[in-house]
Design a protein around this motif. Structure first.
Motif, PDB file in Angstrom:
ATOM      1  N   GLU A 271       0.830  -1.207   0.000  1.00  0.00           N
ATOM      2  CA  GLU A 271       0.000   0.000   0.000  1.00  0.00           C
ATOM      3  C   GLU A 271       0.864   1.256   0.000  1.00  0.00           C
ATOM      4  O   GLU A 271       0.602   2.209  -0.733  1.00  0.00           O
ATOM      5  CB  GLU A 271      -0.924   0.009   1.218  1.00  0.00           C
TER       6      GLU A 271
ATOM      7  N   TYR B 225       2.553   1.693  -3.367  1.00  0.00           N
ATOM      8  CA  TYR B 225       1.627   2.241  -4.363  1.00  0.00           C
ATOM      9  C   TYR B 225       1.515   3.757  -4.223  1.00  0.00           C
ATOM     10  O   TYR B 225       1.536   4.495  -5.212  1.00  0.00           O
ATOM     11  CB  TYR B 225       0.262   1.583  -4.201  1.00  0.00           C
TER      12      TYR B 225
ATOM     13  N   LYS C  21      -6.234   0.279  -4.005  1.00  0.00           N
ATOM     14  CA  LYS C  21      -5.778   0.668  -2.669  1.00  0.00           C
ATOM     15  C   LYS C  21      -6.206  -0.380  -1.644  1.00  0.00           C
ATOM     16  O   LYS C  21      -5.427  -0.743  -0.747  1.00  0.00           O
ATOM     17  CB  LYS C  21      -6.359   2.030  -2.285  1.00  0.00           C
TER      18      LYS C  21
ATOM     19  N   ALA D  37      -4.082  -3.527  -2.309  1.00  0.00           N
ATOM     20  CA  ALA D  37      -2.706  -3.354  -1.849  1.00  0.00           C
ATOM     21  C   ALA D  37      -2.610  -3.449  -0.331  1.00  0.00           C
ATOM     22  O   ALA D  37      -1.603  -3.927   0.206  1.00  0.00           O
ATOM     23  CB  ALA D  37      -2.164  -2.003  -2.324  1.00  0.00           C
ATOM     24  N   ALA D  38      -3.651  -2.989   0.368  1.00  0.00           N
ATOM     25  CA  ALA D  38      -3.648  -3.045   1.830  1.00  0.00           C
ATOM     26  C   ALA D  38      -3.944  -4.453   2.342  1.00  0.00           C
ATOM     27  O   ALA D  38      -3.552  -4.814   3.461  1.00  0.00           O
ATOM     28  CB  ALA D  38      -4.662  -2.060   2.395  1.00  0.00           C
TER      29      ALA D  38
END
Length: 272
Positions: free
Chosen positions: A40, A43, A103, A106-107
């Motif tokens: 995250e 990114y 997002k 990615a988290a």
């Protein structure tokens, strides 16, 4: 992250942004695999670095942007103004949901999974570039448009959708936008110019979304600032040289090669 590492990723961004090989994908692979930064945060960094290349675009097109902005304000829209309005609109419509979704991904996912996503995206970018090289405009199948002098609203929408999809790391923004315009019959010189111009509002919007994320971290702001300044300086120094080199290299192989490495690293990480 140390200052020398920030300078290196700024250098990486400043060079790869001008090539159809996805600068965000290359930066994320470096941050995740070599610096061990969470996906995250990696990114967010990859998007923040576009501030440097955005400043380079502002500098390079400063006179054009002033003219375009004046025409937009006075509602004297011509070809470029219409193109930028509709392409930006559809970039937002397509790109914002993809941005928010990635997002969350990615988290939630680990580094190996993100490696796999970027790897697949890079391979797909490489395949698209290869197909575009194998089917130059004069050899396209009958029925597709030939080169035209003026871009249409439909062209702008297609390019905007392509740019919106390119929010995914590994999907090349320049490759997707220029490639889509070429397939629609836009001249190469105009396609490249429009691709650069439409990047400015798109990158600006992404930065507004990401700046709060970066400022909320405990890391000193001077570190990402060093990366951004490096990206700006390198972009100014390298853009013309990179564009000349790009005419002689096959970047589809680059994308497929690094995408395959990222995908293999992902599979090995999962198996381990």
């Amino acid at each position: 992250m140390e200052y020398y590492q920030a300078i290196f990723i700024g250098l990486l961004q400043g060079i790869t942004e001008w090539l159809p090989i996805s600068s965000s994908g290359q930066v994320m692979l470096f941050l995740i695999n070599l610096l061990k930064i969470p996906p995250e945060q990696a990114y967010s960094y990859s998007l923040l670095l576009h501030l440097g290349t955005l400043m380079a675009l502002f500098f390079k097109f400063r006179y054009d942007l002033g003219r375009i902005l004046l025409k937009l304000i006075l509602f004297r829209w011509e070809e470029e103004e219409r193109f930028l309005f509709y392409s930006t609109l559809f970039t937002g419509i397509i790109g914002l949901p993809i941005y928010k979704t990635f997002k969350i991904v990615a988290a939630s996912f680990n580094g190996e999974a993100i490696n796999g996503i970027i790897g697949i995206a890079l391979i797909l970018t490489g395949i698209v570039l290869k197909k575009a090289q194998e089917a130059p405009l004069e050899k396209l199948e009958k029925g597709l448009k030939k080169e035209k002098e003026e871009v249409t609203i439909f062209d702008a929408i297609v390019a905007g959708v392509a740019q919106g999809v390119a929010i995914i790391p590994g999907i090349s923004r320049s490759g997707m936008t220029v490639g889509s315009l070429l397939l629609l019959g836009v001249k190469q010189e105009k396609a490249v110019r429009l691709s650069f111009l439409m990047a400015i509002p798109a990158i600006t919007g992404a930065l507004f979304l990401e700046l709060p994320e970066v400022s909320s971290t405990s890391e000193p702001l001077t570190i990402p600032l060093a990366a951004v300044i490096t990206a700006f300086v390198v972009s100014l120094l390298m853009i013309e040289a990179i564009l000349k080199i790009a005419k002689r290299l096959d970047f589809s192989k680059f994308c497929i090669f690094f995408g395959s490495i990222a995908l293999l690293a992902s599979l090995l990480g999962v198996l381990a």
